[in-house]
Design an enzyme around this catalytic site. Sequence first.
Site, short mmCIF file in Angstrom:
data_model
loop_
_atom_site.label_atom_id
_atom_site.label_comp_id
_atom_site.label_asym_id
_atom_site.label_seq_id
_atom_site.Cartn_x
_atom_site.Cartn_y
_atom_site.Cartn_z
N ASP A 1 44.47 26.46 24.11
CA ASP A 1 45.90 26.72 24.28
C ASP A 1 46.71 25.90 23.29
OD1 ASP A 1 48.13 27.90 25.43
OD2 ASP A 1 48.30 26.41 27.03
N CYS B 1 41.41 45.75 39.57
CA CYS B 1 42.67 45.59 40.29
C CYS B 1 43.00 46.84 41.12
CB CYS B 1 43.82 45.32 39.31
SG CYS B 1 43.80 43.67 38.58
N CYS C 1 50.50 40.94 43.03
CA CYS C 1 51.08 39.95 42.12
C CYS C 1 52.45 40.40 41.61
CB CYS C 1 50.13 39.68 40.96
SG CYS C 1 49.74 41.11 39.93
N CYS D 1 54.36 27.69 38.57
CA CYS D 1 54.40 28.57 39.73
C CYS D 1 53.04 29.24 39.85
CB CYS D 1 55.50 29.62 39.56
SG CYS D 1 55.59 30.84 40.90
N CYS E 1 51.67 34.39 41.88
CA CYS E 1 50.90 35.59 41.55
C CYS E 1 49.40 35.36 41.69
CB CYS E 1 51.26 36.10 40.16
SG CYS E 1 50.85 34.98 38.81
N CYS F 1 46.68 36.86 45.04
CA CYS F 1 45.61 37.73 44.51
C CYS F 1 44.36 37.68 45.39
CB CYS F 1 45.26 37.30 43.09
SG CYS F 1 43.94 38.31 42.36
#
Length: 351
Positions: free
Chosen positions: A132, A186, A192, A239, A242, A246
């Site tokens: 990242d 999914c 989400c 946060c 989501c 799941c």
Amino acid sequence: MRDWARELGFSQIGVSGVDLSAAEAGLQAWLARGFHGEMDYMAAHGLRRARPAELVPGTVSVITARMDYLPSGTAEDWQAVEFERLQRPQEGVVSLYARGRDYHKVLRARLQKLSDRMAEHIGPFGHRVFTDSAPVLEAELAARSGQGWRGKHTLVLSREAGSMFFLGEIYVDVALPASQPVSGHCGSCSACVDVCPTQAIVAPYRLDARRCISYLTIEHAGPIPLELRPLLGNRIYGCDDCQLICPWNKFAQRSPLPDFDVREGLSGNGLVALFAWSEAEFLQRTEGSPIRRIGHTRWLRNIALALGNALRVTGDPAIVEALRQRASDPSELVREHVAWALAQQTETGQA
């Protein structure tokens, strides 16, 4: 290589090729709509994110690695536990991934060790490690290399580990056999999308970062937009909603590394206590933590906002006193959020 990776704390490794041209149109459309917000580096690097061989000349393969990060002591019903925190307005909630050591440091060091092990066996080779930390399409590479599939929240999901993991990459100049991608699972689930407090997931697989609480509390440097402030609740750094909702995260794995164990003060602490941290205390308590990167001023901005939301609900005079203590803060950003927070008392008729 898989055995070496496991010894280093990685849960899975995979290999992707470098032709990501199919992802370029989606990246361009996302940038064109301004969904990256103030993350100018996303636009500055443009399509280099989708062209590994341009970012690191000579790259012919990308090794991807996954590392689970749930703390070792995480409860079995951790998703319910985390949702309950959001119902305690006077408690400051820090995203799960940020309660321990900075993952950038952990993954980067271990990816380098993995590279060193490879060099011992095949000889010196060109490589570069990323966590990242550069224009890399991490989720795209992870999905192509079999780490999981892209969920509707845009994160990578695994049937064996949900989404509670970090990703890292090693760009190499060695041709390696690519891993097989996995299919998505999914289905018709939209949990989400529905749970997002600010409706940042504007459509399945499409995120407007400008509305995302993680972006607002971490990446965004200025004032939090007025219309979004009440929606942040008591979330002061990131946060997880989501991910908490799941269904696949019932399979999330605990980390074997002590690096991600929860630091004192970053879980279950009251907003008033957190707001009282001096800059020196903030720097001391967040040493080696990803939280330090936002700095003390943004930390106070986020907590002031959360205190205002708590004040609107509870009317607690201790919150008013804590806010007044910083009403003359040297930072205009902090002063403005404190003033907004104090005004929440007036809005509820408790002046």
